[in-house]
Enzyme design. Structure first.
Site: not given
Ligand SMILES: *Cc1c(COP(=O)(O)O)cnc(C)c1O
Length: 410
Positions: A269, A227, A337-338
Site C-alpha cells: 500500500p 490498489g 503560468c499554465e
Molecule cells: C505505486 C505502486 C504501489 C502503490 O500503489 P498505491 O495506489 O499508492 O497504493 C504498489 N506497488 C507498486 C509496484 C507500485 O508501483
C-alpha cells in the site's frame, strides 16, 4: 483534522498556528492517521501470514520511511534511488522489494548487490537475469493479469495496453525462460493500479496468481500489490477491506493446502497509508472575478500538486481561516503560468485574500510528484507526531534552484 471552537486542529495543535510558524505553501502530515490506516489493514488481513511493504514512491520523506519501519512495515521501491533511501532510513535490504519497470540491467545488478528482492517485469530482463545469476539469486516475477481496475487509465496498470508486468498470456514463454536458465522464482506479484473497490475484482486477480503459481515449485510469497481505494470525496465508496480480507483468507487457505506450503501474503500500500494523512496548505493570494467565474488564486499550483491536472483527480478542500463564512462557489487555481486548476466550482466558506485553504488527500503523490516549474520553490514539509509539529523538510531557496547548474564563460 478536527474542528474545535471554530479552529481546525491536528492532535490538538491549531493548523493555522503551524502555517504561521512554517509559512505556506506547506505539506502537513498527521502521523496518527498513518497508524490508523495501517491498523485497518492489519485488522482486515489478520488471519493471513501477511507482510506490508509501504510503496515508497507515494511519499518518500525519510522520516515517513522511518515511521513505517518503526511500525514494522517493509518497503516497496521502484528505483535504485528509492532502495538507497530505504537503506538510509534503516530498512534491511531483505525487507525491501524492488519493483522497477523498464530499467537497465545495470540497475538490476546494483539492486542484487544491495541485497533487495528483485521483482522482474519483462522477459528480456528475466533472460539476462537467468544468464547472470542462474539459481543463485531467487527473484519474484511481476505478472500482468489484464484486469482493468480504477477509472483512470493513467493509474491503471493491469490493462492489455499496459507496459507493466509479464502478461499471463505469455506464461508458456515465461516458463521456458525460467526452466532453461534454472531461475529460482520465490514470489509472484501483481499490482493492477489504484482504486479497486470490489472484493470480486480483487479475488479475480488473486485467482490468476493462484493458477499461475501451480507452475512454480519454489514459491515463498504471493504479492497482491496495492490498489486499496481511499475516499477523495466525502461520500466516495472505499474498498471493503474486511470483505477482501475474509474472502482472500479462504482462497489462500485453499491454495496453501493444495500447494503444500504456507505462503507469505504481501501487499504494497502507498496511497492507502499516506493519502489522507496529508494536507497541502495554501494561502489565497487573489480573488479574481471574471464575467463567468470567481477565481481564487493561491500561492501554489500544479508544480506542488499535479494530480488534478494530470489525473483529473478530485481533491476536496476547505477554508481554514473562515470556517463559518457564507458558502460561495469558487474555482481554485494556482499561480503557475499554465491553466492549473486545483478545484473547479467548489463550494467553500467565503474566501478572502489571505485566507488559508487546506487541500485534502495530499499525502500520497503530492510532494513526491512536485517540481520546480516556473522556478518556484518546493514547499516545506511538517509532520505532526506525538502532539508536536516537526519540520521534516525545509522550504527550498534560490540556492536549491542553482545547486547543480554550472555557470560557464559565455
Ligand atoms: C505505486 C505502486 C504501489 C502503490 O500503489 P498505491 O495506489 O499508492 O497504493 C504498489 N506497488 C507498486 C509496484 C507500485 O508501483
Amino acid at each position: 483534522m478536527e474542528i474545535k471552537d471554530n479552529a481546525y486542529t491536528i492532535q490538538g495543535l491549531k493548523v493555522l498556528d503551524i502555517c504561521e510558524e512554517y509559512g505556506t505553501p506547506l505539506y502537513l502530515y498527521d502521523a496518527d492517521k498513518i497508524t490508523t490506516q495501517l491498523n485497518k489493514l492489519q485488522e482486515a488481513f489478520e488471519g493471513l501470514n501477511v507482510r506490508f511493504k509501504y510503496a515508497a514512491k507515494a511519499l518518500t520523506n525519510i522520516n515517513i520511511l522511518k515511521l513505517m519501519k518503526k511500525q514494522g512495515v517493509g518497503l516497496d521501491v521502484v528505483s535504485i534511488q528509492e532502495a538507497w533511501l530505504g537503506v538510509k532510513a534503516g530498512f534491511e535490504p531483505k525487507d525491501i522489494m524492488y519493483t522497477p519497470n523498464c530499467v537497465s540491467f545495470e540497475e538490476i545488478k546494483m539492486a542484487v548487490e544491495l541485497g533487495v528482492t528483485i521483482n522482474i517485469d519483462n522477459i528480456s530482463i528475466l533472460e539476462q537475469f537467468g544468464h547472470e545469476y542462474h539459481d543463485t539469486v531467487p527473484c519474484c516475477i511481476r505478472l500482468n493479469p489484464h484486469i482493468m481496475a480504477g477509472g483512470n487509465t493513467k493509474i491503471s496498470t493491469g490493462h492489455i495496453d499496459s507496459k507493466f508486468g509479464i502478461s499471463v498470456l505469455q506464461m508458456r514463454h515465461l516458463l521456458r525462460v525460467v526452466e532453461t536458465n534454472n531461475i529460482k522464482v520465490k514470489g509472484l506479484h501483481i499490482h493492477t493500479g489504484s482504486d479497486i473497490l470490489d472484493a470480486e475484482v480483487f479475488l479475480r486477480g488473486a485467482q490468476i496468481v493462484f493458477d499461475a503459481a501451480q507452475d512454480f515449485k519454489d514459491l515463498e510469497f504471493l504479492d497482491f500489490g496495492s490498489g486499496f481505494k481511499v475516499a477523495y470525496r466525502q461520500d466516495d465508496a472505499t474498498t471493503d477491506l474486511k470483505q477482501v480480507g475474509s474472502r482472500l483468507k479462504e482462497a489462500v487457505d485453499k491454495f496453501n493446502a493444495e500447494y503444500g506450503r504456507e505462503m507469505e501474503i504481501w501487499f504494497e500500500p502507498g496511497k492507502f497509508l499516506v493519502s489522507e494523512a496529508g494536507y497541502l496548505l495554501v494561502r489565497t493570494n487573489v480573488i479574481k472575478t471574471t464575467p463567468a467565474t470567481v477565481f481564487a488564486g493561491v500561492d501554489s499550483g500544479m508544480n506542488h500538486l499535479i494530480r488534478p491536472m494530470m489525473y483529473d483527480a478530485y481533491h476536496d478542500m476547505f477554508n481554514l481561516s473562515n470556517p463559518s463564512g457564507t458558502s460561495r462557489v469558487y474555482t481554485v487555481v494556482g499561480y503557475i503560468c499554465e491553466t492549473d486548476t486545483l478545484g473547479k466550482d467548489r463550494k467553500l466558506n467565503e474566501l478572502r485574500e489571505g485566507d488559508v485553504l487546506a487541500i485534502k488527500n495530499a499525502g500520497a503523490y503530492g510532494f513526491s510528484m512536485s517540481n520546480n516549474y516556473n522556478s518556484r520553490f518546493r514547499p516545506a514539509e511538517v509532520l505532526v507526531i506525538n502532539g508536536e509539529a516537526k519540520l521534516i523538510r525545509k522550504r527550498e531557496t534560490l540556492d536549491d534552484l542553482l545547486r547543480n547548474q554550472v555557470e560557464v564563460d559565455l
